[in-house]
Design an enzyme around this catalytic site. Sequence first.
Site, PDB file in Angstrom:
ATOM      1  N   LYS A  81      73.486 171.865  97.034  1.00 31.11           N
ATOM      2  CA  LYS A  81      72.385 170.891  97.075  1.00 31.11           C
ATOM      3  C   LYS A  81      72.902 169.538  97.539  1.00 31.11           C
ATOM      4  O   LYS A  81      72.273 168.876  98.360  1.00 31.11           O
ATOM      5  CB  LYS A  81      71.743 170.762  95.690  1.00 31.11           C
ATOM      6  CG  LYS A  81      70.817 171.921  95.361  1.00 31.11           C
ATOM      7  CD  LYS A  81      70.397 171.922  93.903  1.00 31.11           C
ATOM      8  CE  LYS A  81      69.727 173.251  93.573  1.00 31.11           C
ATOM      9  NZ  LYS A  81      69.609 173.516  92.146  1.00 31.11           N
ATOM     10  N   GLN A 117      69.636 170.982  86.599  1.00 32.62           N
ATOM     11  CA  GLN A 117      70.004 172.378  86.893  1.00 32.62           C
ATOM     12  C   GLN A 117      69.838 173.244  85.651  1.00 32.62           C
ATOM     13  O   GLN A 117      70.306 172.890  84.567  1.00 32.62           O
ATOM     14  CB  GLN A 117      71.464 172.411  87.410  1.00 32.62           C
ATOM     15  CG  GLN A 117      71.938 173.775  87.850  1.00 32.62           C
ATOM     16  CD  GLN A 117      71.233 174.281  89.100  1.00 32.62           C
ATOM     17  OE1 GLN A 117      70.832 173.503  89.969  1.00 32.62           O
ATOM     18  NE2 GLN A 117      71.083 175.586  89.201  1.00 32.62           N
ATOM     19  N   ASP A 133      61.343 169.922  91.278  1.00 28.88           N
ATOM     20  CA  ASP A 133      61.309 171.358  90.959  1.00 28.88           C
ATOM     21  C   ASP A 133      59.883 171.832  90.701  1.00 28.88           C
ATOM     22  O   ASP A 133      59.617 173.039  90.727  1.00 28.88           O
ATOM     23  CB  ASP A 133      62.123 171.632  89.687  1.00 28.88           C
ATOM     24  CG  ASP A 133      63.503 172.200  89.974  1.00 28.88           C
ATOM     25  OD1 ASP A 133      63.648 172.918  90.975  1.00 28.88           O
ATOM     26  OD2 ASP A 133      64.418 171.926  89.174  1.00 28.88           O
TER      27      ASP A 133
HETATM   28  N1  GUN Z   1      68.645 177.348  88.451  1.00 33.68           N
HETATM   29  C1  GUN Z   1      68.405 178.389  89.279  1.00 33.68           C
HETATM   30  N2  GUN Z   1      67.373 178.109  90.107  1.00 33.68           N
HETATM   31  C2  GUN Z   1      66.958 176.861  89.802  1.00 33.68           C
HETATM   32  C3  GUN Z   1      65.945 176.009  90.329  1.00 33.68           C
HETATM   33  O1  GUN Z   1      65.190 176.360  91.244  1.00 33.68           O
HETATM   34  N3  GUN Z   1      65.841 174.792  89.757  1.00 33.68           N
HETATM   35  C4  GUN Z   1      66.639 174.399  88.731  1.00 33.68           C
HETATM   36  N4  GUN Z   1      66.451 173.182  88.228  1.00 33.68           N
HETATM   37  N5  GUN Z   1      67.592 175.157  88.224  1.00 33.68           N
HETATM   38  C5  GUN Z   1      67.755 176.382  88.765  1.00 33.68           C
END
Ligand code: GUN
Length: 296
Positions: free
Chosen positions: A54, A98, A121
């Site tokens: 990311k 996360q 998200d």
């Molecule tokens: N962990 C795995 N996929 C995601 C996601 O799309 N967003 C977040 N915040 N954590 C994750």
Amino acid sequence: MGAKVIDGKAFAADVRARVAAHVARLKEEQGITPGLAVVLVGEDPASQVYVRNKHASTIEVGMASFEHRLSAETGEAELLALIDRLNGDPAVHGILVQLPLPGHLNSELVINRIDPAKDVDGFHISNVGLLGTGQKSMVPCTPLGCLMMLRDHHGKLAGLNAVVVGRSNIVGKPMAQLLLGDSCTVTIAHSRTKDLAEVCRRADILVAAVGRPEMITGDMVKSGATVIDVGINRIERDGKAKLVGDVHYDSAASVAGAITPVPGGVGPMTIACLLANTLTACCRANGLPEPEGLTA
Ligand code: GUN
């Protein structure tokens, strides 16, 4: 006849390029740099890889990336205080915590502390409610990526029968809401659905998001249907580690009209849509027009 393979890797590269072009314009014309803050608590190896990717993608499209790595023992009060700080920081337009969080932390409490306007998200309860009532919201990244690929392939989706297999809050439910928003006739199926094969065979659009390796087989697919495989399952076959989706690719591809592969289908779209959401959040925060073709 074989199905058209929907190339998610190329599609995601195009989304990132469009985001980058918009970011460059924002900087030049408005002096604004969109910023994404990612919070990682603990040392989960898979999460560390995601967060690194990311960060690299955020920098690549010209955005500011703010990484906050906290120890696995971080208390709730400390994490909430960090989120409050990010909520109040005008350089931060998107916040992502996360998941999964270490067990002693309440994920719902933490996610719902994020300013909904910065919740890239789309997990905050306000955004869930806004999406469910057809109002402007932040939309979860993976279903948004699926929607973009479906719109690109079909043009208009109105009137098509869509079956979403899986009812998670992250993919299945928001995917169903988005398809309904585009006037599909939507069925949500899941592991307990009676005669799942028959339900799936009605689908013009079949989205598999159950988290079970190769569960959707060719006999469950209507001829010419579009199959979107959200699954990412690590399995061992013939003594080798392998990545497979929720769809049995070979049998489904022989019946479908179009299909996303694993890897290289939906997967790359998730980060691309995270960047798109950050750009959207930045434009909204500054009262500027939203980027075209990058929102629901
Ligand atoms: N962990 C795995 N996929 C995601 C996601 O799309 N967003 C977040 N915040 N954590 C994750």
